[in-house]
Design a protein around this motif. Structure first.
Motif, PDB file in Angstrom:
ATOM      1  N   ALA A 180      20.925  54.923 -11.091  1.00  0.00           N
ATOM      2  CA  ALA A 180      21.451  54.520 -12.398  1.00  0.00           C
ATOM      3  C   ALA A 180      22.185  55.728 -12.946  1.00  0.00           C
ATOM      4  CB  ALA A 180      20.330  54.096 -13.332  1.00  0.00           C
ATOM      5  N   TYR A 181      23.394  55.483 -13.406  1.00  0.00           N
ATOM      6  CA  TYR A 181      24.353  56.552 -13.642  1.00  0.00           C
ATOM      7  C   TYR A 181      24.940  56.318 -15.032  1.00  0.00           C
ATOM      8  CZ  TYR A 181      28.648  59.035 -11.833  1.00  0.00           C
ATOM      9  OH  TYR A 181      29.706  59.871 -11.571  1.00  0.00           O
ATOM     10  N   GLN A 182      24.782  57.256 -15.943  1.00  0.00           N
ATOM     11  CA  GLN A 182      25.295  57.105 -17.312  1.00  0.00           C
ATOM     12  C   GLN A 182      26.462  58.058 -17.547  1.00  0.00           C
ATOM     13  OE1 GLN A 182      22.418  57.719 -20.436  1.00  0.00           O
ATOM     14  NE2 GLN A 182      23.917  57.472 -22.074  1.00  0.00           N
ATOM     15  N   PHE A 183      27.518  57.556 -18.185  1.00  0.00           N
ATOM     16  CA  PHE A 183      28.683  58.389 -18.478  1.00  0.00           C
ATOM     17  C   PHE A 183      28.459  59.215 -19.737  1.00  0.00           C
ATOM     18  CE2 PHE A 183      30.748  54.877 -16.071  1.00  0.00           C
ATOM     19  CZ  PHE A 183      31.218  55.648 -15.010  1.00  0.00           C
ATOM     20  N   ASP A 184      28.957  60.461 -19.700  1.00  0.00           N
ATOM     21  CA  ASP A 184      28.939  61.288 -20.903  1.00  0.00           C
ATOM     22  C   ASP A 184      30.265  61.095 -21.650  1.00  0.00           C
ATOM     23  OD1 ASP A 184      30.930  62.921 -19.783  1.00  0.00           O
ATOM     24  OD2 ASP A 184      29.593  64.587 -19.330  1.00  0.00           O
ATOM     25  N   PRO A 185      30.472  61.737 -22.809  1.00  0.00           N
ATOM     26  CA  PRO A 185      31.706  61.497 -23.581  1.00  0.00           C
ATOM     27  C   PRO A 185      32.986  61.857 -22.832  1.00  0.00           C
ATOM     28  CG  PRO A 185      30.044  62.512 -24.977  1.00  0.00           C
ATOM     29  CD  PRO A 185      29.500  62.550 -23.584  1.00  0.00           C
ATOM     30  N   GLN A 186      32.889  62.719 -21.815  1.00  0.00           N
ATOM     31  CA  GLN A 186      34.085  63.100 -21.043  1.00  0.00           C
ATOM     32  C   GLN A 186      34.183  62.334 -19.712  1.00  0.00           C
ATOM     33  OE1 GLN A 186      31.852  65.850 -22.021  1.00  0.00           O
ATOM     34  NE2 GLN A 186      32.901  65.839 -23.985  1.00  0.00           N
ATOM     35  N   TRP A 187      33.374  61.266 -19.556  1.00  0.00           N
ATOM     36  CA  TRP A 187      33.373  60.391 -18.386  1.00  0.00           C
ATOM     37  C   TRP A 187      32.794  61.047 -17.138  1.00  0.00           C
ATOM     38  CZ3 TRP A 187      33.432  55.517 -19.380  1.00  0.00           C
ATOM     39  CH2 TRP A 187      34.167  55.044 -20.465  1.00  0.00           C
ATOM     40  N   GLY A 189      29.460  61.592 -15.020  1.00  0.00           N
ATOM     41  CA  GLY A 189      28.273  60.739 -14.953  1.00  0.00           C
ATOM     42  C   GLY A 189      27.033  61.549 -14.631  1.00  0.00           C
ATOM     43  N   ILE A 190      25.917  61.169 -15.220  1.00  0.00           N
ATOM     44  CA  ILE A 190      24.653  61.841 -14.922  1.00  0.00           C
ATOM     45  C   ILE A 190      23.645  60.809 -14.422  1.00  0.00           C
ATOM     46  CG2 ILE A 190      23.877  61.713 -17.335  1.00  0.00           C
ATOM     47  CD1 ILE A 190      22.435  64.411 -16.844  1.00  0.00           C
ATOM     48  N   VAL A 191      22.934  61.144 -13.348  1.00  0.00           N
ATOM     49  CA  VAL A 191      21.965  60.218 -12.754  1.00  0.00           C
ATOM     50  C   VAL A 191      20.693  60.233 -13.596  1.00  0.00           C
ATOM     51  CG1 VAL A 191      20.581  59.702 -10.715  1.00  0.00           C
ATOM     52  CG2 VAL A 191      22.919  60.546 -10.443  1.00  0.00           C
ATOM     53  N   ILE A 192      20.355  59.080 -14.190  1.00  0.00           N
ATOM     54  CA  ILE A 192      19.176  58.990 -15.060  1.00  0.00           C
ATOM     55  C   ILE A 192      18.057  58.150 -14.439  1.00  0.00           C
ATOM     56  CG2 ILE A 192      20.515  59.372 -17.171  1.00  0.00           C
ATOM     57  CD1 ILE A 192      20.310  56.338 -17.688  1.00  0.00           C
ATOM     58  N   GLY A 193      18.329  57.577 -13.258  1.00  0.00           N
ATOM     59  CA  GLY A 193      17.300  56.818 -12.546  1.00  0.00           C
ATOM     60  C   GLY A 193      17.605  56.831 -11.058  1.00  0.00           C
ATOM     61  N   GLN A 194      16.572  56.952 -10.219  1.00  0.00           N
ATOM     62  CA  GLN A 194      16.796  57.018  -8.774  1.00  0.00           C
ATOM     63  C   GLN A 194      15.603  56.454  -8.010  1.00  0.00           C
ATOM     64  OE1 GLN A 194      18.410  60.521  -6.059  1.00  0.00           O
ATOM     65  NE2 GLN A 194      16.275  60.913  -6.568  1.00  0.00           N
ATOM     66  N   ALA A 195      15.901  55.640  -7.002  1.00  0.00           N
ATOM     67  CA  ALA A 195      14.891  55.184  -6.039  1.00  0.00           C
ATOM     68  C   ALA A 195      15.529  55.337  -4.668  1.00  0.00           C
ATOM     69  CB  ALA A 195      14.509  53.737  -6.306  1.00  0.00           C
ATOM     70  N   LYS A 196      14.824  56.009  -3.725  1.00  0.00           N
ATOM     71  CA  LYS A 196      15.476  56.313  -2.455  1.00  0.00           C
ATOM     72  C   LYS A 196      14.470  56.441  -1.321  1.00  0.00           C
ATOM     73  CE  LYS A 196      15.376  61.356  -2.801  1.00  0.00           C
ATOM     74  NZ  LYS A 196      14.778  61.593  -1.467  1.00  0.00           N
ATOM     75  N   GLU A 197      14.998  56.354  -0.108  1.00  0.00           N
ATOM     76  CA  GLU A 197      14.221  56.678   1.075  1.00  0.00           C
ATOM     77  C   GLU A 197      14.001  58.194   1.121  1.00  0.00           C
ATOM     78  OE1 GLU A 197      12.983  54.323   3.463  1.00  0.00           O
ATOM     79  OE2 GLU A 197      13.519  53.108   1.706  1.00  0.00           O
ATOM     80  N   GLU A 198      12.922  58.617   1.727  1.00  0.00           N
ATOM     81  CA  GLU A 198      12.555  60.038   1.729  1.00  0.00           C
ATOM     82  C   GLU A 198      13.618  60.930   2.362  1.00  0.00           C
ATOM     83  OE1 GLU A 198       8.711  60.889   3.269  1.00  0.00           O
ATOM     84  OE2 GLU A 198       7.663  59.583   1.845  1.00  0.00           O
TER      85      GLU A 198
END
Length: 518
Positions: A180-187, A189-198
């Motif tokens: 899950a990737y959220q944009f900041d005011p300058q576009w 993106g920062i990852v705010i959620g992650q689910a992944k294989e090890e």
């Protein structure tokens, strides 16, 4: 000084939103991915005027035998009538896939179709609809969507919603990594959620430069409910003829799921060490808030049923994120209104304006989360908390008078804009200035100290685009190793609600002054 992780709303001075990347006309690529067929029809008689050259492989009829034929020639009567209704009906803007059967040389081919009526032509996307999932897949999808919805409704924060979402989508789809990737005011993106294989790289809390999702790509998310690349290792398929006979231009593929992908993006996926990807927009108040990005180490092509479920989920998650943000906004505004009411009472009961703002509890520092404040009024200066020296304050007011007259002025990077402020960045890297009478140098000033903030990038953002000598060809960065940047001479960002509270306070102060004078 302690370093803090830079918040999403933090101002990054350098612009990484590449104008070069954002100017590429992605919707006019005139190529599609090979997991489907594209037809362009004349809207008047639904005659086929353009077709992707892989039609023979999928339907067993050559491009020449398909072109300039009415599509009714290849369909059962009821399906032909269904397409007519979708082209001419009121619901033509709805992207709802449906099953269709092509009859070619006595052979039936079952496909899933998506109709895109346009002013000059009609586009139809066709994909294999052979679904290998179990008969009760709809029930399973419905149950999982209901379960996810109930979970995110109970979430206490935006980040918690994001984390629940990626975990459940990973279970639902089998993708190797979901972000899950959220944009900041300058576009960026920062990852705010992650689910992944090890064995997948960890991108949690990393920021990615705006050039990774340039403006053209961001705009297309309003036309497409998702972006799917089943495999990056594909050969693009041309449309025949090359120029659309009806428009005399390249066909606009903005709405098409099959639209081919820029070579540089496929190279980007290779550098991420993934073969397939799918992304879904998170849209709040008609603004692109963020993305759900799914990665897979091997080729994967989710069924239309699963894609539709994800499309629905992205809308549900967007709604819950919007609700949580509204809830937080309402709570903060209520808190600020309470402080404002007490401050207003103080303003009218304490003899002088400056004392009413600076003394007692609460005061202006509580309202605007300040470390220091100063009031310039009727030739005098009053201060509270940590503020620059008197001579520096006077110089600052002179600079404000010269550059910012009657409007509220807010910055979290004052030393970048006013050179002299670098001498006292420790107390005034952030400034909010409320003009009372700018011409006379009367201001209410609020200060915030410097906070050293760390930005953790997914790779060096300065190497995000690597141009070749011709000045036209470029490549994405080939490393996503964490690159940390310490940002100095900045304060914590000003929240929109705090800026509104400052405007409201300024109006109240001006009203009080007018009442006393007149």
């Amino acid at each position: 000084m302690e370093k803090k992780q830079a918040p999403i709303s933090f101002t990054i001075e350098k612009n990484y939103d590449s104008e070069f990347c954002g100017s590429i006309p992605l919707h006019l690529v005139n190529l599609i991915q090979p997991h489907g067929v594209l037809l362009a029809l004349d809207p008047q008689d639904l005659q086929i005027v353009q077709v992707s050259e892989n039609v023979e492989k999928v339907l067993g009829v050559s491009v020449a035998d398909f072109l300039n034929q009415p599509i009714s020639k290849f369909l059962p009567t009821h399906q032909w009538e269904d397409i007519q209704q979708k082209v001419n009906g009121k619901g033509k803007q709805e992207k709802i896939p449906f099953s269709i059967t092509f009859l070619v040389q006595g052979k039936e081919t079952n496909l899933t179709a998506l109709v895109h009526p346009k002013e000059e032509y009609v586009l139809i996307e066709l994909e294999d609809n052979q679904d290998t999932s179990s008969k009760d897949s709809f029930l399973k999808l419905y149950q999982q969507i209901k379960y996810l919805t109930s979970l995110i409704k109970q979430a206490g924060s935006t980040k918690e919603i994001a984390q629940i979402t990626v975990e459940e989508i990973k279970k639902l789809t089998g993708f190797d990594r979901v972000l899950a990737y959220q944009f900041d005011p300058q576009w960026n993106g920062i990852v705010i959620g992650q689910a992944k294989e090890e064995d997948m790289d960890d991108y949690m809390d990393l920021r990615f430069p705006a050039s990774d999702v340039p403006k053209q790509s961001r705009d297309l998310y309003f036309s497409n409910p998702y972006r799917l690349i089943p495999t990056r290792d594909y050969t693009p398929v041309k449309l025949m003829p090359l120029i659309n006979p009806l428009s005399q231009r390249f066909t606009d593929l903005s709405d098409c799921n099959l639209r081919s992908v820029a070579t540089v993006h496929l190279e980007y996926l290779a550098n991420l060490q993934i073969m397939a990807s799918m992304s879904l927009p998170l849209i709040i108040d008609n603004q692109l808030w963020g993305l759900i990005s799914c990665h897979h180490k091997t080729p994967i092509n989710p069924s239309y049923e699963l894609r539709s479920a994800l499309e629905l989920l992205s809308g549900i998650v967007s709604g819950q994120l919007a609700a949580k943000e509204r809830e937080n906004t309402i709570a903060l505004k209520a808190q600020l209104r309470g402080i404002h009411a007490q401050l207003l009472e103080q303003l009218y009961t304490i003899p002088t304006l400056a004392e009413g703002l600076l003394s007692g509890t609460p005061n202006i520092q509580d309202l605007l989360n300040l470390s220091g404040a100063a009031v310039f009024f009727e030739g005098d200066v009053w201060t509270s908390g940590e503020v620059p020296e008197a001579s520096d304050l006077k110089e600052l007011v002179y600079w404000l008078r010269r550059n910012r007259t009657e409007k509220l002025f807010v910055t979290d990077t004052l030393p970048h804009q006013y050179m002299r402020a670098r001498d006292y960045k420790g107390v005034a890297s952030g400034l909010i200035a409320l003009p009372i009478n700018a011409e006379q140098g009367e201001y209410i000033l609020g200060f915030r100290p410097e906070v050293l903030q760390t930005i953790s990038w997914g790779g060096d953002p300065n190497q995000a685009i690597q141009m070749e000598a011709d000045g036209k060809t470029y490549h994405p960065r080939n490393s996503f190793a964490t690159y940390q940047e310490t940002v100095k001479q900045t304060s914590l960002p000003w929240l929109e609600e705090q800026i509104e509270a400052a405007e409201t306070l300024r109006s109240a102060v001006l009203e009080k002054i007018i009442k006393e004078r007149y």
